[in-house]
Design an enzyme around this catalytic site. Structure first.
Site, PDB file in Angstrom:
ATOM      1  N   ASP A 130      59.209  45.772 -48.740  1.00 60.87           N
ATOM      2  CA  ASP A 130      59.576  44.812 -48.462  1.00 60.87           C
ATOM      3  C   ASP A 130      58.421  44.171 -49.557  1.00 60.87           C
ATOM      4  O   ASP A 130      57.492  44.385 -49.639  1.00 60.87           O
ATOM      5  CB  ASP A 130      60.033  44.269 -47.449  1.00 60.87           C
ATOM      6  CG  ASP A 130      58.904  43.984 -46.468  1.00 60.87           C
ATOM      7  OD1 ASP A 130      57.860  43.786 -46.630  1.00 60.87           O
ATOM      8  OD2 ASP A 130      59.397  43.746 -45.048  1.00 60.87           O
ATOM      9  N   SER A 164      52.880  42.632 -38.115  1.00 61.45           N
ATOM     10  CA  SER A 164      53.694  43.591 -38.643  1.00 61.45           C
ATOM     11  C   SER A 164      53.271  44.681 -38.555  1.00 61.45           C
ATOM     12  O   SER A 164      54.680  45.661 -39.089  1.00 61.45           O
ATOM     13  CB  SER A 164      54.826  42.893 -39.600  1.00 61.45           C
ATOM     14  OG  SER A 164      53.679  42.288 -40.506  1.00 61.45           O
ATOM     15  N   HIS A 198      55.728  44.701 -46.708  1.00 56.98           N
ATOM     16  CA  HIS A 198      55.071  45.504 -45.619  1.00 56.98           C
ATOM     17  C   HIS A 198      54.711  47.288 -46.324  1.00 56.98           C
ATOM     18  O   HIS A 198      55.673  47.159 -47.321  1.00 56.98           O
ATOM     19  CB  HIS A 198      55.643  45.747 -44.416  1.00 56.98           C
ATOM     20  CG  HIS A 198      55.757  44.227 -43.761  1.00 56.98           C
ATOM     21  ND1 HIS A 198      57.573  43.325 -43.556  1.00 56.98           N
ATOM     22  CD2 HIS A 198      54.724  43.746 -42.954  1.00 56.98           C
ATOM     23  CE1 HIS A 198      56.585  42.566 -42.562  1.00 56.98           C
ATOM     24  NE2 HIS A 198      55.148  42.641 -41.948  1.00 56.98           N
TER      25      HIS A 198
END
Ligand SMILES: *[C@@H]1O[C@H](CO)[C@@H](O)[C@H](O)[C@H]1NC(C)=O
Ligand SMILES: *[C@@H]1O[C@H](CO)[C@@H](O)[C@H](O)[C@H]1NC(C)=O
Ligand SMILES: *[C@@H]1O[C@H](CO)[C@@H](O)[C@H](O)[C@H]1NC(C)=O
Ligand SMILES: *[C@@H]1O[C@H](CO)[C@@H](O)[C@H](O)[C@H]1NC(C)=O
Ligand SMILES: *[C@@H]1O[C@H](CO)[C@@H](O)[C@H](O)[C@H]1NC(C)=O
Ligand SMILES: *[C@@H]1O[C@H](CO)[C@@H](O)[C@H](O)[C@H]1NC(C)=O
Ligand SMILES: *[C@@H]1O[C@H](CO)[C@@H](O)[C@H](O)[C@H]1NC(C)=O
Length: 354
Positions: free
Chosen positions: A319, A33, A322
């Site tokens: 978040d 990610s 991340h």
């Protein structure tokens, strides 16, 4: 990061960009990610997605593309520094129509949020694809190779790939996944096991013509908001120790590989060394909050209903896992022009010319 260094970094980049102006024909991105631009949107069964607000709140037209960020991520900024608009699009978004025959094929992005070096990392069942594991991403790269060979011939395809950049950011999900596994691999075996698998993936990429690697090691995952929850607000030391061990092992692995295969060039980015000083001394950086998520919190993911911080420039974390767009920009800029504490044996800007 010292304010001084971050400031110098940004002004240097402008100079580097004007002089270097990328001779790189294409960029290929693999990993998780940290560099995913929407791959999991195309996995109907995936529950690791970000194609909804507040993600993308700072992206052009506030588009939630699937990036786990308020805007761009590290792959986007690295691509920008090589003269691209942002990261190439997700391989899966092309539906198998690689558009290689078009004049301007400049790479694709295979990265998938939640994935890791191991096939099991991030998967929730054997029937459903929750993530695209690294092995599958490498297989997709081989499909690109075959298409290139079909359209350009073998030697031109190999020449094209040899000059292209391969950015890989992976390992965090394997380390975190094992830590919380009901059946964990013993601590001292985790990193050596991952190295064996990483080497296999790299050798496969090399067999399809890849030669220039930008490898990004594991950041201090123990300090992300989700991990602080289980450590009374402190960083989870065991995970950070593994992140550091991962870097050292990759350092040896890459030295070994490039000793054996002299036409391989690489820049190994030390994501731990880039990020940890900011977390330890935020007063030296542009961030005032390096512990909390801007969207949601350590236990609540970023969703349309989650709380959103008022000044996104002040947060290191977007978040629970991340970085924010600003944090990703800073990391990418240091990977691009940083000294040997941050990228070894050369930095990414030198990789283009190497
Ligand atoms: C960061 O800040 C601390 C405390 O203000 C200071 O002692 C230290 O030298 C700074 N570190 C760097 C790398 O500039
Ligand atoms: C995805 O589904 C799995 C299995 O049901 C669950 O354990 C996991 O927490 C879910 N992940 C997210 C991000 O919702
Ligand atoms: C890929 O296929 C889907 C579904 O068939 C379609 O909605 C989408 O527009 C296609 N994407 C591209 C880039 O052709
Ligand atoms: C690097 O090569 C040395 C010597 O062959 C070997 O002992 C070591 O295990 C290798 N390390 C890695 C991480 O590949
Ligand atoms: C996150 O927010 C929820 C809802 O406000 C709250 O119940 C929870 O305790 C918070 N978690 C953390 C780690 O702050
Ligand atoms: C990193 O990149 C910059 C710009 O290309 C270069 O001037 C510098 O020497 C590099 N630093 C190191 C330590 O390699
Ligand atoms: C990481 O940074 C520290 C502090 O600047 C430095 O002492 C260390 O050598 C760096 N690690 C590597 C592997 O370069």
């Amino acid at each position: 990061m010292a304010k001084g260094l971050a400031f110098v970094a940004l002004s240097l980049i402008i100079g580097v960009l004007q002089s270097a102006n990328a001779e790189v024909p294409a960029i290929f991105v693999l990993g998780d990610s940290t560099v995913d631009v929407g791959t999991n949107n195309y996995l109907p069964d995936s529950n690791i997605t970000a194609n909804f607000p507040h993600n993308g709140v700072d992206f052009p037209f506030q588009r939630a593309t699937g990036r786990f960020s308020n805007g761009l991520n590290t792959a986007d900024f690295l691509a920008k520094y090589f003269g691209f608009k942002r990261s190439p699009v997700s391989f899966l978004s092309l539906n198998g129509t690689l558009a290689i025959k078009k004049r301007k094929f400049r790479g694709v992005n295979f990265a998938s949020a939640g994935s890791g070096l191991l096939d099991i990392t991030g998967q929730t069942s054997t029937q459903k694809a929750n993530v695209v594991p690294m092995g599958e991403q490498v297989y997709q790269f081989s499909m690109v190779y075959n298409d290139l060979v079909a359209s350009k011939g073998t030697s031109e395809a190999q020449n094209f790939l040899a000059k292209s950049l391969i950015f890989i950011s992976v390992g965090s999900n394997d380390i975190v996944g094992n830590h919380y596994s009901k059946n964990p691999i013993p601590k001292e075996q985790v990193i050596p096991n991952l190295a064996v698998v990483y080497e296999k993936h790299l050798r496969n990429l090399i067999s399809f013509g890849a030669r220039k690697f930008g490898i990004i090691s594991v950041p201090p995952v123990g300090c992300c908001p989700s991990q602080r929850v289980s450590a009374n607000g402190e960083c989870l030391k065991e995970l950070n120790d593994q992140a550091e061990a991962f870097f050292s092992t990759m350092d040896t692995l890459m030295r070994n590989l490039s000793y054996e295969n002299k036409d391989i060039k690489y820049s190994l980015g030390n994501a731990f060394n880039i990020t940890k000083p900011i977390i330890d001394n935020p007063q030296n950086s542009s961030f005032t909050d390096v512990k909390n998520a801007c969207c949601g919190n350590g236990t609540l993911p970023c969703t349309p209903l989650a709380s959103l911080c008022s000044n996104r420039h002040k947060y290191l974390f977007w978040d629970m896992f991340h970085p924010t767009q600003d944090a990703s920009r800073l990391v990418a800029s240091i990977l691009f022009i940083g000294d040997s504490r941050f990228a070894t044996p050369i930095n990414s800007s030198q990789l283009a010319e190497a």
